[in-house]
Motif scaffolding. Structure first.
Motif, PDB file in Angstrom:
ATOM      1  N   PRO A 193     -63.407  10.897  24.606  1.00 41.33           N
ATOM      2  CA  PRO A 193     -62.667   9.568  24.581  1.00 41.33           C
ATOM      3  C   PRO A 193     -61.657   9.545  23.555  1.00 41.33           C
ATOM      4  O   PRO A 193     -60.800   8.610  23.409  1.00 41.33           O
ATOM      5  CB  PRO A 193     -63.726   8.277  24.599  1.00 41.33           C
ATOM      6  CG  PRO A 193     -64.671   9.105  23.696  1.00 41.33           C
ATOM      7  CD  PRO A 193     -64.816  10.424  24.343  1.00 41.33           C
ATOM      8  N   ARG A 194     -61.440  10.213  22.450  1.00 44.81           N
ATOM      9  CA  ARG A 194     -60.715  10.244  21.441  1.00 44.81           C
ATOM     10  C   ARG A 194     -59.878  11.805  21.102  1.00 44.81           C
ATOM     11  O   ARG A 194     -59.212  11.804  20.224  1.00 44.81           O
ATOM     12  CB  ARG A 194     -61.547   9.851  20.043  1.00 44.81           C
ATOM     13  CG  ARG A 194     -61.720   8.527  20.065  1.00 44.81           C
ATOM     14  CD  ARG A 194     -62.540   8.220  18.836  1.00 44.81           C
ATOM     15  NE  ARG A 194     -63.852   8.922  18.872  1.00 44.81           N
ATOM     16  CZ  ARG A 194     -64.376   9.930  18.342  1.00 44.81           C
ATOM     17  NH1 ARG A 194     -63.624  10.585  17.609  1.00 44.81           N
ATOM     18  NH2 ARG A 194     -65.350  10.548  18.555  1.00 44.81           N
ATOM     19  N   ALA A 195     -59.830  12.697  22.317  1.00 42.66           N
ATOM     20  CA  ALA A 195     -59.283  13.791  22.220  1.00 42.66           C
ATOM     21  C   ALA A 195     -57.830  13.828  22.938  1.00 42.66           C
ATOM     22  O   ALA A 195     -57.763  13.348  23.979  1.00 42.66           O
ATOM     23  CB  ALA A 195     -60.119  14.793  22.549  1.00 42.66           C
ATOM     24  N   VAL A 196     -56.911  14.418  22.118  1.00 48.93           N
ATOM     25  CA  VAL A 196     -55.697  14.663  22.990  1.00 48.93           C
ATOM     26  C   VAL A 196     -55.445  16.428  22.798  1.00 48.93           C
ATOM     27  O   VAL A 196     -55.770  17.063  21.915  1.00 48.93           O
ATOM     28  CB  VAL A 196     -54.397  14.040  21.749  1.00 48.93           C
ATOM     29  CG1 VAL A 196     -52.990  14.413  22.602  1.00 48.93           C
ATOM     30  CG2 VAL A 196     -54.530  12.615  21.796  1.00 48.93           C
ATOM     31  N   LEU A 197     -55.323  16.861  23.920  1.00 44.98           N
ATOM     32  CA  LEU A 197     -55.342  18.246  24.094  1.00 44.98           C
ATOM     33  C   LEU A 197     -53.941  18.802  24.126  1.00 44.98           C
ATOM     34  O   LEU A 197     -52.958  17.913  24.839  1.00 44.98           O
ATOM     35  CB  LEU A 197     -56.035  18.478  25.430  1.00 44.98           C
ATOM     36  CG  LEU A 197     -57.487  18.080  25.655  1.00 44.98           C
ATOM     37  CD1 LEU A 197     -58.064  18.536  27.032  1.00 44.98           C
ATOM     38  CD2 LEU A 197     -58.307  18.782  24.435  1.00 44.98           C
ATOM     39  N   TYR A 198     -53.746  19.695  23.670  1.00 43.70           N
ATOM     40  CA  TYR A 198     -52.316  20.525  23.626  1.00 43.70           C
ATOM     41  C   TYR A 198     -52.492  21.757  24.046  1.00 43.70           C
ATOM     42  O   TYR A 198     -53.361  22.679  23.351  1.00 43.70           O
ATOM     43  CB  TYR A 198     -51.648  20.330  21.966  1.00 43.70           C
ATOM     44  CG  TYR A 198     -51.367  19.175  21.294  1.00 43.70           C
ATOM     45  CD1 TYR A 198     -50.074  18.744  21.339  1.00 43.70           C
ATOM     46  CD2 TYR A 198     -52.280  18.408  20.748  1.00 43.70           C
ATOM     47  CE1 TYR A 198     -49.816  17.645  20.746  1.00 43.70           C
ATOM     48  CE2 TYR A 198     -51.796  17.151  20.334  1.00 43.70           C
ATOM     49  CZ  TYR A 198     -50.747  16.942  20.253  1.00 43.70           C
ATOM     50  OH  TYR A 198     -50.381  15.589  19.740  1.00 43.70           O
ATOM     51  N   VAL A 199     -52.068  22.199  25.163  1.00 42.39           N
ATOM     52  CA  VAL A 199     -52.230  23.413  25.700  1.00 42.39           C
ATOM     53  C   VAL A 199     -51.112  24.149  26.422  1.00 42.39           C
ATOM     54  O   VAL A 199     -50.161  23.161  26.615  1.00 42.39           O
ATOM     55  CB  VAL A 199     -53.406  23.270  26.935  1.00 42.39           C
ATOM     56  CG1 VAL A 199     -54.745  23.394  26.308  1.00 42.39           C
ATOM     57  CG2 VAL A 199     -53.101  22.318  27.900  1.00 42.39           C
ATOM     58  N   ASN A 200     -50.829  25.349  26.688  1.00 42.11           N
ATOM     59  CA  ASN A 200     -49.699  25.938  27.428  1.00 42.11           C
ATOM     60  C   ASN A 200     -50.262  25.903  28.863  1.00 42.11           C
ATOM     61  O   ASN A 200     -51.475  25.804  29.383  1.00 42.11           O
ATOM     62  CB  ASN A 200     -49.136  27.204  26.895  1.00 42.11           C
ATOM     63  CG  ASN A 200     -50.409  28.253  26.968  1.00 42.11           C
ATOM     64  OD1 ASN A 200     -51.397  28.276  27.716  1.00 42.11           O
ATOM     65  ND2 ASN A 200     -50.301  29.306  26.128  1.00 42.11           N
ATOM     66  N   LEU A 201     -49.547  26.333  29.712  1.00 42.70           N
ATOM     67  CA  LEU A 201     -49.958  26.290  31.243  1.00 42.70           C
ATOM     68  C   LEU A 201     -50.825  27.178  31.532  1.00 42.70           C
ATOM     69  O   LEU A 201     -51.576  26.962  32.256  1.00 42.70           O
ATOM     70  CB  LEU A 201     -48.393  26.717  31.870  1.00 42.70           C
ATOM     71  CG  LEU A 201     -48.533  26.599  33.669  1.00 42.70           C
ATOM     72  CD1 LEU A 201     -48.673  24.975  33.846  1.00 42.70           C
ATOM     73  CD2 LEU A 201     -47.305  27.325  34.327  1.00 42.70           C
TER      74      LEU A 201
END
Length: 298
Positions: free
Chosen positions: A188-196
């Motif tokens: 509930p408190r995580a922001v994900l930064y990913v590539n395709l």
């Protein structure tokens, strides 16, 4: 517990050894170029970029008490990074990363982060012993977390009371480690930064564009996801809000290692300055484009 750092960067802190050539390369290529050694690792790359934006990041990682470790810690301190929370090991060597880049992008890379993995939860001691917090008084700021940690430690961080109030910003470090982030997919408190590619591994399917990838991960329970795709449009999806898509500025690419880390740091910094979703995404893409173009100020 006073005078806390602005943000914690938890993960790999190591030496990057990068070979770059202006030639197009393939397996077996032997071409002229330049080889450099510089401070690196996902957590450290993010911290260095955050410091350039005027923030005061602290590093939580493992660094050996060897000559390379002493040199690395001194280099970090010179960059105005807080190194006092690092776990310094007497019997583990300082980690290293080696990559080869050509005109056609990253050719190959090897991450030797065995010491970070072996150190395990020792790197989290400052969050438990009162220096940065305790289980009863958890750290409540922003935490940038990378997937170079073991699956076990990532699972612990996802549920640890010492981070129960943290704003978790999470990156996988590489496609090969993307699936380690599964504990954060529905956090509930995580922001994900990913590539395709990393988004596809998390979703266990392939995607043609960043928007579809971001929306699929949110549909599967992610709170918020940012997906980049090189020079193609990036996207940000949030539950119960419109998905954003932005085209990165067109630049001549001269380096790629660290681009995703720079994007993440720029996005965090923009939001701390009060930027809305659209402005933060655009700003992050602009800074990442400057970085890959070889801008020496980044």
């Amino acid at each position: 517990m006073t005078n806390r750092p602005d943000i914690l960067c938890i993960g790999s802190v190591l030496w990057d050894v990068i070979g770059r050539s202006a030639s197009v390369m393939r397996a077996g290529s032997d071409v002229p170029g330049r080889i450099t050694r510089l401070p690196g690792g996902v957590a450290l790359n993010i911290a260095m970029a955050l410091a350039r934006f005027g923030l005061r990041p602290a590093l939580l990682s493992a660094v050996g008490r060897d000559a390379e470790g002493d040199e690395l810690v001194a280099a970090c301190a010179a960059l105005n990074l807080e190194t006092g929370y690092l776990y310094r090991s007497d019997d583990l060597p300082t980690d290293r990363y080696m990559a080869v880049e050509g005109a056609n992008g990253l050719i190959a890379a090897i991450a030797d982060a065995h010491s970070l993995e072996a150190a395990g939860d020792k790197i989290l001691r400052p969050l438990l012993d009162g220096r940065l917090g305790t289980a009863e008084t958890p750290f409540g700021g922003v935490v940038a977390l990378d997937g170079n940690l073991t699956q076990f430690l990532l699972e612990r961080i996802a549920t640890d009371p010492a981070l129960a109030q943290a704003d978790l910003r999470v990156a996988p470090a590489s496609p090969g480690k993307a699936e380690r982030l599964m504990p954060f997919l529905t956090h509930p408190r995580a922001v994900l930064y990913v590539n395709l590619e990393e988004a596809g591994l998390l979703a266990q399917r392939s995607f043609d564009d960043s928007q579809a990838a971001a929306e699929t991960l949110v549909a599967r329970g992610a709170k918020r996801v940012l997906v980049t795709d090189g020079g193609k449009p990036a996207a940000e999806a949030v539950a119960d809000a419109p998905t954003l898509s932005r085209q990165p500025p067109e630049v001549l690419v001269t380096r790629v290692t660290g681009a995703g880390d720079t994007f993440m740091a720029a996005h965090i910094a923009a939001e701390r300055e009060g930027a809305d979703r659209a402005a933060a995404l655009s700003r992050a893409l602009e800074v990442a484009a400057q970085y890959v173009s070889g801008d020496t100020s980044l």
